[in-house]
Structures are given as structure tokens and as C-alpha cells.
Write a protein that holds these residues in place. Structure first.
Motif, short mmCIF file in Angstrom:
data_model
loop_
_atom_site.label_atom_id
_atom_site.label_comp_id
_atom_site.label_asym_id
_atom_site.label_seq_id
_atom_site.Cartn_x
_atom_site.Cartn_y
_atom_site.Cartn_z
N ILE A 84 1.15 6.98 -6.57
CA ILE A 84 0.07 7.92 -6.87
C ILE A 84 0.54 9.35 -6.64
O ILE A 84 0.25 10.26 -7.43
CB ILE A 84 -1.15 7.62 -5.97
CG1 ILE A 84 -1.77 6.30 -6.38
CG2 ILE A 84 -2.17 8.74 -6.06
CD1 ILE A 84 -2.80 5.81 -5.41
N ALA B 15 3.12 -7.04 -19.23
CA ALA B 15 3.47 -5.62 -19.28
C ALA B 15 4.60 -5.39 -20.27
O ALA B 15 4.63 -4.38 -20.97
CB ALA B 15 3.89 -5.14 -17.89
N HIS C 200 -7.28 7.01 -14.62
CA HIS C 200 -7.08 6.68 -16.04
C HIS C 200 -8.37 6.34 -16.74
O HIS C 200 -8.41 6.27 -17.96
CB HIS C 200 -6.14 5.46 -16.16
CG HIS C 200 -4.76 5.75 -15.69
ND1 HIS C 200 -3.77 6.20 -16.50
CD2 HIS C 200 -4.23 5.66 -14.45
CE1 HIS C 200 -2.67 6.37 -15.79
NE2 HIS C 200 -2.94 6.06 -14.54
N ALA D 100 4.71 -5.53 -9.56
CA ALA D 100 4.42 -6.05 -10.89
C ALA D 100 3.09 -5.50 -11.39
O ALA D 100 2.95 -5.13 -12.56
CB ALA D 100 4.39 -7.57 -10.87
N VAL E 141 -7.98 4.24 -6.61
CA VAL E 141 -7.57 5.63 -6.79
C VAL E 141 -6.62 5.73 -7.98
O VAL E 141 -6.73 6.61 -8.83
CB VAL E 141 -6.90 6.15 -5.50
CG1 VAL E 141 -6.29 7.52 -5.74
CG2 VAL E 141 -7.90 6.19 -4.37
N LEU E 142 -5.71 4.76 -8.03
CA LEU E 142 -4.74 4.73 -9.13
C LEU E 142 -5.45 4.54 -10.47
O LEU E 142 -5.17 5.23 -11.45
CB LEU E 142 -3.78 3.57 -8.88
CG LEU E 142 -2.50 3.52 -9.69
CD1 LEU E 142 -1.66 4.72 -9.38
CD2 LEU E 142 -1.75 2.25 -9.34
N THR F 230 2.19 1.78 -3.45
CA THR F 230 1.18 2.28 -4.38
C THR F 230 0.86 3.74 -4.11
O THR F 230 0.74 4.56 -5.04
CB THR F 230 -0.09 1.42 -4.25
OG1 THR F 230 0.27 0.06 -4.14
CG2 THR F 230 -0.99 1.61 -5.45
N ALA G 48 0.83 -1.20 0.00
CA ALA G 48 0.00 0.00 0.00
C ALA G 48 0.86 1.25 0.00
O ALA G 48 0.58 2.23 -0.71
CB ALA G 48 -0.92 -0.02 1.22
N VAL H 237 -6.62 1.93 -2.63
CA VAL H 237 -5.49 2.64 -3.22
C VAL H 237 -5.41 2.32 -4.71
O VAL H 237 -5.19 3.19 -5.55
CB VAL H 237 -4.19 2.26 -2.50
CG1 VAL H 237 -3.00 2.88 -3.18
CG2 VAL H 237 -4.25 2.69 -1.05
N GLY H 238 -5.63 1.02 -5.02
CA GLY H 238 -5.61 0.60 -6.43
C GLY H 238 -6.68 1.31 -7.23
O GLY H 238 -6.43 1.75 -8.36
N ASP I 205 3.56 -2.03 -12.55
CA ASP I 205 4.18 -2.06 -13.89
C ASP I 205 3.16 -2.45 -14.93
O ASP I 205 3.10 -1.88 -16.02
CB ASP I 205 5.34 -3.07 -13.91
CG ASP I 205 6.60 -2.48 -13.31
OD1 ASP I 205 6.54 -1.30 -12.93
OD2 ASP I 205 7.60 -3.20 -13.23
N GLY I 206 2.34 -3.46 -14.59
CA GLY I 206 1.35 -3.95 -15.54
C GLY I 206 0.32 -2.90 -15.87
O GLY I 206 -0.17 -2.83 -17.00
N THR J 239 -7.80 -1.88 2.05
CA THR J 239 -7.02 -0.64 1.92
C THR J 239 -6.28 -0.61 0.59
O THR J 239 -6.36 0.38 -0.15
CB THR J 239 -5.99 -0.55 3.06
OG1 THR J 239 -6.67 -0.81 4.28
CG2 THR J 239 -5.32 0.79 3.09
N ILE J 240 -5.61 -1.71 0.31
CA ILE J 240 -4.79 -1.70 -0.91
C ILE J 240 -5.69 -1.66 -2.14
O ILE J 240 -5.34 -1.08 -3.17
CB ILE J 240 -3.80 -2.89 -0.91
CG1 ILE J 240 -2.62 -2.55 -1.81
CG2 ILE J 240 -4.44 -4.17 -1.35
CD1 ILE J 240 -1.43 -3.40 -1.55
N ILE K 196 2.12 -11.03 -14.95
CA ILE K 196 1.81 -9.60 -15.16
C ILE K 196 3.01 -8.90 -15.78
O ILE K 196 2.87 -8.12 -16.73
CB ILE K 196 1.44 -8.95 -13.82
CG1 ILE K 196 0.12 -9.53 -13.31
CG2 ILE K 196 1.31 -7.44 -13.98
CD1 ILE K 196 -0.21 -9.14 -11.90
N LEU K 197 4.20 -9.21 -15.24
CA LEU K 197 5.40 -8.56 -15.78
C LEU K 197 5.59 -8.92 -17.24
O LEU K 197 5.93 -8.06 -18.06
CB LEU K 197 6.63 -8.99 -14.97
CG LEU K 197 6.75 -8.34 -13.59
CD1 LEU K 197 7.84 -9.01 -12.80
CD2 LEU K 197 7.02 -6.86 -13.74
#
Lengths: 152, 760
Positions: A54, B751, B660, A126, B655-656, A50, A47, B652-653, A129-130, B648-649, B747-748
Motif C-alpha cells: 500500500i 491472475a 480501487h 498471491a 484499505v488496499l 500488504t 500484513a 489492510v486488505g 498479485d490476483g 488486521t489483515i 489465484i495466481l
């Protein structure tokens, strides 16, 4: 990124980082006797990473070395007992006397948990990156800092 | 150190580890000097060969050594060094050493592929060692597959040549398919006879035994190149000759025969086993021999001869009498020696003259005297002419054939005799065609490493005959391991004028005449590789067709993937529906739970219908926090903490991601939206039923007491949940983190490829 538009968010995340890392370490070590553990610690670190992405702050970038290290650690811990004739993942426990802190007790579960943490953080890296959210390199970071300092 | 000291598991493991360490080391050395690399690779097999021969000569008792992984499932690596395993070890490691020495001469330049070649040769040797020593079906299968893979790498050595790649692919596909068939067969065999040990196999019968017999024979026939699965073996001759001599004559193709021998005792009551085995063996013996007579390429003559010889071994083992088993083991031993020698000589001819066509070769007996001598000795041993080891072994086979009684006896013994005649014929044609008169061929200078290896292999057939008692000491106990009644038989230097001897003499006479007759017809065209072409064509067609169904299944629509996965998972909950014990269900333990449940359901429903992405993220967050609340109420701080951190994560994800994406979801058709909501609701209900069913059917008392005790004593921690994760059930955790790691790698990889694919 939001950080570029909102100095408040950026400052907030920058301030929160050391605290969150501390919480992560607490969870990591507390795990054996209290809620927490390697997975939880990994999530906290993830977290943090991330959030820093951001906010456009620097963050670790090396997913593959971290991933390799994590896998190596868990497999090494799993396979090590075979060398002295025990079964896979057999737990070894030891304790040491440390000044100030007193007697510390721990086992091979600790490095195993470390590997878990590394893999979780590597997975988050990852994913970043993805998603195409590249990390800010040091030079870029310096440049941005300079530009924000000179622009107003 | 006495032989008893050597007969221990630790020595065996040391030798295996030595092999494994030498694989990367030899590859690394081969980067600088390919001869040194091959030399490094030869050390471990040489030591293993010495070890095996000491144990064989002292005929020590068999010993078992194992590395257990999962005790309850009997999953582990288990080796058993008994007479037959050590006999095979001697062949694998002894011939392996000689082949590596031979390769030092064969490969003249340090090409870029030499490190791979060296490593793959030694890796094959290691796999083969594991295969022959294996005592559990798991161990056998794993090493069996390793030999297929290393064989693929070795056949495909010259990977710039498309025909070589095709040959390697064909070999991998056929032996790989056979491997799968073998796995299925071994699983049935293990389940039916109630053991995973290959030595404790009890005879099985019934319908399942029938299926297991066919499946295992599938593995045997593909690996040992039996008609109609033999088509990969002639193609594999595109490999460098050291590979052909080692894998495709002496060792790997014998793996199927070995499997037939060691699983045979379990199928003594299964007629299919015998009938199909005989059909495979006889057709391969005859077809291989006949095709061998039609080829002009010396290496292909030998390759088809190998198919024929393997057919003879399969026939003898399928007959199943003690005498036939003894004969099969003797021929297996003799064949490995003379066939490796013959291949080695052909490779030397190929390297020194540049051709293997028997029509173009001439005057070799003058220009290559040592190679000629080795070939003549080994060829005569193959034909079964005294005073050579092949003669003694062949006598045993002819005797076994003549001794048969019963309805099938006539077919089997006639086939063995006809097969032997053809063997003599193609041997005559091979020897006279290659070394007889013909246009003088220019010959390059001798390479000592090749000469040393071929000479040792050639002498093997003579020494084996002279020291026939030592050979009996090796072959006899090995045959007894398979058939206890085989202990009365032995090989003889001179059997006297028996019926079998007269039959053998007739076989040689007719065979030589046939060989001379066919040798005259020099202009016959070599047969085409129709079977191989058919396989290649089929594979190409399949590969051309495969993208269509794959594109239909892997269509790339995320919602459809999720819906499909949900529906499939849903079917797993169907059996639970009837298991729910409605009496044991209570509304709640605590009124808070009710309130939280209402909030969770409400948030989930809102999430299904809200249109903006931010709204969906918020409702999902609400669901997650509600579940966290449930954990807290239930008194599960670990789960609550983890759930909270995951939530939580995810926030955050979001928000990221939201930065987009657009504000609201793209509009979807009402029906499609209905389907999605329906699938989601069904999945939720399915999980509910599953949980309710498992809660209403507790099997025994909950293990909380033992876990609490074990956590402190074994795990050394007071948090039971975490001790379960990192110690008591750490294997599950290991599996899970490996899954996480694979996801991260995926994923890598995605990507990294998406950029390049977008531009092309």
C-alpha cells in the motif's frame, strides 16, 4: 498508492516494518508454549507485506517459490517419520544447549510451522498479485526514490 | 541368498522404489539416447521378474507387507505376495522387460516423445506391479486407476494424429468409468464382508451383494474389454506395437480377469455374478472371434482375438468350478506369452515392410524366417496344437467344459467349443494370410533388439511345454489361491486319447477348414468401427452440450454464489434444530458477553444496511473485534490472537481495495437485497443452532485432561491449542494448509490468465 500521496504513512510503515517482523518471529517461536504459532506469524508477515504494498515500498514478490517451499516442507515433515517406520507426522523432539540462551527444546513441529507460515505468506502474495497490485521492483523503487528526492 | 531371504517385504519395497526412481531417470536418459533410456527402464522389471521366478520355483509361503497410513480406517498400502500375485508379477515384469528390449528396436529415431514414452511404459509397469500385488481394496483401486492413466498416455503416443487422440480418450473414458463403478462395488464389498483385505473376503449375499457384483463386473468388463465395453481395445491398437503387446494383450487387459478371480470367492452365493459374468464372457468370446475373422489388418485380427480370449477367461472363471478355474489360470499364463509374441511379430512386420494388411503381405517366410517361426509357434500355441504350452492349457479348458453338469452346462460348453473353433479359424487365417503366398513384399533389414525379444517370447511356448512340471508348479498354487479344490489338477504334456483330446482334434480340424474357407474371400470389406464411433459421437455431443448447464451454474455472480453456498450449508444445520437442549442454555457466564453480543449484533445489522463501502468495512471490523472480545472474556488467548490478526489483515486488505473501488455500493433491487439479508440471517441462526446443539450434547467427558497430558508428553509443548494444531491433529493442519496452497495457486492462475483472456 497511498504512499505516493502521504509521506507520513510511508514513513510510518517503513518504521513499523522491523518491529512487526520481530513480533512475527516472536509469535512463531513462542507458539509452542504460549499464544502464537506458524499461522499467526504468517498473518503478521502477510500484513507487513500488504502494508508495504500500500505504501509503495519494496516487498517480496515470489509467491510460487515460497508456496512450493512451504508445501515441500510440510509434506517432508509429514512423510519423514515413515522412513524410520513411524506413522505419518510423528513428532520428534530434541533439545540443544546454546550458549547465553541455555537449553533450547524443540521438535519437528517447528519446521512444520515454518511450512505453514510460508504457505500463509505465499497466499497473501498471491492475493496481492490476483488483485493486480503488482510489487515494486528494485529498479522502479530506486527510480521513485530518486524522483522524490529531486522533485521538491 | 536363499529364497526365504527374498520372500520379504523389504525386497518388495526396494523393487518398487527402484521402479519409481527409474521412471524419471529413464526419461532423462532417453532425452539423449532413446535406446539407453529404454535400457535403464528395463533394469527394475528384469530384477523383479527374476525375484518373482525364484519365489515361484521355491514356492515360498505367501507374505504380507504394508505401509499403514490411517490405522483406524485401515487405509494404507498393503501388498501380498502369494502364488497368483507372483505369477502375474512374473508376466508383468518378465514381458515388460522383453517389451522394453523390443522397443529399443521398434523406435528407430530419438523423437521428442521418447522420454515420455519410456517413462510412461515404466510407470505402467510399476502401476501394474502394484495392482497385481495389492491386497487391500484401496491399494488395488489406486493402482487400477494408475494403469488407466498410463494406458491413456501410451495409447496417445502419436498425439499429433487426431484419430490417435480420439482412441486414447475413448480408452480413458471407458476404463475410467469402469474404475468408478469398481470403486463403488469395492466399497460395498468391503462394507458387507467387513474387511478391506482381498484375501479375507467372506462370501456375501443379499441385495447389496447383487449391486456390488454388478458394479465390480462393470470394472472387469471395461478393463478386460468385454462386449459391449470392448470398443476401446481395437482403437487402442493405434498405439505403438510395444504398447499393444504389453498393455493390450499380456497385462493390463488381464487386470479385469484377475479381479474377477480374486473377488470371485466373495460372490459364490450371488447368482447375478455368475449369470452376468457368463453373458459377458460368452458374447465377447464369440463376437471377438467372429469380428477377428472379418479384419484384414493383422494387428486388429490379433486385437479382436484378444477380446475373444479374454471372453474365454471370463467364462471359465464365471463357471467357478475348480477345474475351470485351473484352466483359466493356465490359459491366462499361456495367452500372455503367445499373444505378446504374436503382437511383437506383427510390429516387426509393420516396421520392416510398412504394412500390416494380410492381402499385401507375401513371401515373408523367406524374407523374415525368424519372425515367421516365432509367429507359427505362437499361433499354433494359440490354436491349441501340440507340442506347445497352449495345447496343454486348452486341453484343461475343454476338459473343464465337458465336465460341467447342470442346466447351463450345455450353453457354456457349446460356447467354449464354438469359441475354440473360431480361434483356430482366425489363427489359420492370420498365419496363412500373413506368411503364406502373396505379392512379394520388400523387407527392411532386421533389427536385432526386436528379434531377440520376439525369439524369447516365441521360445516361451515351447519351453513351457517341455518344462510342463515347472509350469504346473506356477499355475497350480495360483489356482489354489482362488479355489482351494483346484489342487488336484495339473497340465499334461500328453493326456492320452481321451474324449477331451478327440474333441480338441475335431476343433482344430473344423477350425482349419473354416479358416481356409474364409481366407479365400479376400475381398470382403473390413468391418467399420461402429461402436467406437458411437462412443466418440456421444462424447462429442456431451462436450458440445456441457457448456450450457455449466454456464448456468457457473454464472460468475459472486453474491449469487455466496447465497447458494449459504443456503446449501444451511440445510446441514436442519438436523441440529431438534437436538438443542433448551434447559442447558444459559443467557451468559459473564455480563461482558451480553454487552459484546449486543455490540456484535448491532454492528452486523448496521453492516447490512450501510451504503458506503468504508462504512461496511468498519462495521465488519467492529464485528470481528467484538468476537475477539468474546474470546478474551472466555479465556482463549490463542483464538483471540488469531482473530485479531485476521481482522488486521482484512482491514489492510480493505484499505488496499477501497482505493480501487467507488465510495458506495452499486444500488441493488430491494427484493434482491431482502433475499441477501434473509439468507445471511438464516445462516447465522443455523450456525447458532448447530453450536447450541453440539454444546448441549457432549458425548462423554471433554478430552481436555488427555489433551493436556498428551500435549506435554508427546508434543513437548505447554500450549495445548498449538500442540493440537502441529502434532496431535497435525494431519488436519496438513490438509488445511494444502487447501490454502491450492487457493493460492488458483489465484495466481486466475491472475495470470485474466490478462490474456481480456485481450482475446
Amino acid at each position: 498508492m497511498i504512499g505516493n500521496r502521504s509521506p507520513v504513512v510511508q514513513l510510518g510503515i517503513r518504521t513499523a516494518t522491523p518491529l512487526a517482523v520481530l513480533v512475527g518471529f516472536y509469535l512463531f517461536f513462542a507458539g509452542h508454549n504460549a499464544p502464537g504459532g506458524g499461522f499467526a506469524a504468517g498473518l503478521v508477515f502477510g500484513a507487513v507485506v500488504t502494508l508495504r504494498t500500500i505504501a509503495g515500498l519494496q516487498r517480496p514478490t515470489h509467491a510460487i517459490p515460497l508456496l512450493s517451499a512451504g508445501i515441500f516442507i510440510v509434506i517432508a515433515v509429514a512423510a519423514a517419520p515413515l522412513l524410520w517406520g513411524d506413522t505419518v507426522l510423528d513428532q520428534a523432539i530434541g533439545s540443544i544447549e546454546v550458549p547465553v540462551l541455555g537449553k533450547l527444546k524443540s521438535g519437528s513441529a517447528l519446521p512444520f510451522d515454518l511450512g505453514v507460515t510460508a504457505i500463509v505468506v505465499a497466499l497473501v502474495l498471491a492475493l496481492l498479485d490476483g488483485l493486480g497490485v503488482g510489487a515494486i521492483t528494485t529498479s522502479e523503487h530506486e527510480r521513485r526514490r530518486e524522483s522524490t528526492e529531486t522533485s521538491p | 541368498m536363499s529364497a526365504d531371504d527374498l520372500a520379504s517385504g523389504s525386497i518388495l519395497w526396494t523393487l518398487l522404489v527402484l521402479h519409481l526412481l527409474a521412471v524419471p531417470l529413464s526419461a532423462w536418459v532417453a532425452r539423449f539416447d532413446h535406446r539407453a533410456g529404454l535400457g535403464v527402464a528395463a533394469i527394475a522389471p528384469a530384477l523383479t521378474a527374476i525375484w518373482a521366478s525364484v519365489l515361484l520355483i521355491d514356492s515360498t509361503n505367501p507374505f504380507v507387507t504394508e505401509l499403514m497410513w490411517v490405522e483406524g480406517l485401515d487405509v494404507g498400502v498393503r501388498f501380498r505376495a502369494d502364488a497368483i500375485a507372483l505369477l502375474m508379477t512374473l508376466l508383468v515384469s518378465g514381458i515388460g522387460t522383453l517389451v522394453l528390449v523390443y522397443a529399443m528396436g521398434y523406435f528407430s529415431t530419438s523423437s521428442a516423445q521418447m522420454p515420455r514414452m519410456t517413462a510412461a511404459l515404466l510407470a505402467f509397469s510399476t502401476s501394474m506391479l502394484g495392482l497385481v500385488l495389492a491386497d487391500s481394496i484401496w491399494t488395488l483401486f489406486i493402482f487400477w486407476e494408475f494403469t488407466s492413466i498410463t494406458s491413456f498416455l501410451l495409447v496417445g503416443h502419436k498425439d499429433v494424429d487426431a484419430s490417435v487422440r480420439d482412441a486414447a480418450r475413448r480408452a480413458l473414458m471407458i476404463t475410467g468409468a469402469g474404475g468408478l463403478s469398481l470403486l463403488a462395488g469395492l466399497l460395498i464389498l468391503g462394507a458387507e464382508s467387513g474387511t478391506t483385505s482381498l484375501t479375507d473376503l467372506a462370501p456375501i449375499d443379499g441385495g447389496r451383494a447383487w449391486v456390488a457384483a454388478l458394479l465390480i463386473l462393470g470394472g472387469v468388463a471395461t478393463k478386460s474389454a468385454q462386449v459391449p465395453f470392448h470398443v476401446w481395445l481395437p482403437g487402442a491398437m493405434k498405439a505403438p506395437t510395444p504398447v499393444s503387446a504389453y498393455l493390450h494383450s499380456a497385462t493390463m487387459v488381464k487386470a479385469g480377469v484377475l479381479l474377477l478371480a480374486i473377488t470371485g470367492p466373495a460372490f459364490t452365493d450371488v447368482t447375478t455374478w455368475k449369470v452376468v459374468g457368463l453373458a459377458l464372457g460368452i458374447s465377447s468370446m464369440l463376437w471377438g472371434g467372429i469380428t477377428s475373422l472379418r479384419h484384414q489388418d493383422a494387428k486388429l485380427i490379433l486385437a479382436w482375438g484378444t477380446i475373444s480370449q479374454l471372453g474365454l477367461l471370463v467364462t471359465l472363471l464365471s463357471v467357478g468350478t475348480a477345474k475351470a478355474t485351473f484352466a483359466a489360470i493356465s490359459i491366462l499364463f499361456a495367452h500372455a506369452i503367445f499373444k505378446a509374441a504374436l503382437f511383437a511379430v506383427v510390429g516387426e512386420i509393420d516396421i520392416r515392410t510398412g504394412t500390416r494388411d494380410i492381402r499385401e503381405l507375401g513371401g515373408l517366410s523367406r524374407t523374415m524366417p525368424i519372425a515367421t517361426a516365432v509367429a507359427v509357434v505362437s499361433g499354433l500355441s494359440m490354436a491349441g496344437v501340440p507340442p506347445l504350452l497352449g495345447f496343454a492349457a486348452k486341453e484343461a479348458a475343454v476338459e473343464a467344459a465337458l465336465k460341467l453338469s447342470g442346466t447351463d452346462a450345455l450353453i457354456v460348453s457349446t460356447s467354449i467349443i464354438v469359441g475354440s473353433v473360431i480361434t483356430v479359424a482366425y489363427t489359420t487365417r492370420f498365419l496363412l494370410g500373413t506368411f503364406g503366398a502373396g505379392p512379394d513384399t520388400t523387407v527392411a533389414p532386421r533389427r536385432p533388439a526386436m528379434t531377440i525379444a520376439t525369439t524369447v517370447l516365441g521360445l516361451g511356448s515351447i519351453v513351457g511345454y517341455i518344462a510342463i512340471n515347472a509350469v504346473n508348479g506356477i499355475v497350480g498354487p495360483a489356482a489354489v489361491e482362488i479355489n482351494a479344490k483346484a489342487d488336484v489338477y495339473s497340465l499334461y504334456r500328453w493326456p492320452g486319447i481321451t474324449t477331451a483330446f478327440l474333441v480338441s482334434a475335431a476343433i482344430v480340424a473344423v477350425g482349419v477348414a473354416l479358416g481356409l474357407f474364409i481366407l479365400r474371400r479376400v475381398d470382403q470389406p473390413a468391418p467399420g468401427a461402429r461402436g467406437a464411433d458411437l462412443v466418440d459421437h456421444g462424447l462429442d455431443r456431451f462436450l458440445a452440450w456441457a457448456p450450457q448447464p455449466i454456464a448456468r451454474i457457473q454464472h460468475g455472480s459472486l453474491p449469487v454464489y455466496l447465497a447458494t453456498m449459504g443456503l446449501v450449508a444451511l440445510t446441514a444445520t436442519i438436523p441440529f434444530v431438534r437436538e438443542v437442549d433448551t434447559d442447558s442454555l444459559v443467557l451468559w457466564d459473564n455480563a461482558f458477553q451480553g454487552a459484546l453480543a449486543v455490540a456484535i449484533i448491532g454492528a452486523a445489522a448496521a453492516g447490512a444496511f450501510v451504503n458506503s463501502r468504508l462504512g461496511a468495512a468498519l462495521t465488519l471490523g467492529a464485528v470481528g473485534l467484538g468476537v475477539t472480545g468474546l474470546f478474551v472474556v472466555h479465556g482463549a488467548p490463542d483464538l483471540a490472537l488469531t482473530q485479531l490478526l485476521v481482522e488486521t489483515i482484512i482491514v489492510v486488505g480493505f484499505v488496499l481495495g477501497l482505493g480501487h473501488l467507488g465510495r458506495s455500493f452499486p444500488s441493488a433491487h430491494a427484493t434482491w437485497k431482502g433475499v441477501r439479508v434473509g439468507v445471511s440471517v438464516l445462516c447465522g441462526v443455523g450456525v447458532m443452532f448447530g453450536l447450541a446443539a453440539s454444546a448441549s450434547n457432549p458425548s462423554g467427558t471433554p478430552p481436555i485432561e488427555q489433551l493436556a497430558e498428551a500435549a506435554v508428553e508427546e508434543g513437548g509443548g505447554n500450549n495445548i491449542v498449538n500442540v493440537i494444531l502441529t502434532d496431535l491433529r497435525a494431519l488436519d493442519t496438513l490438509g488445511e494448509v494444502v487447501v490454502l496452497a491450492v487457493v493460492a495457486l488458483g489465484i495466481l492462475a486466475l491472475a495470470n490468465t485474466s490478462d490474456t483472456e481480456a485481450t482475446t
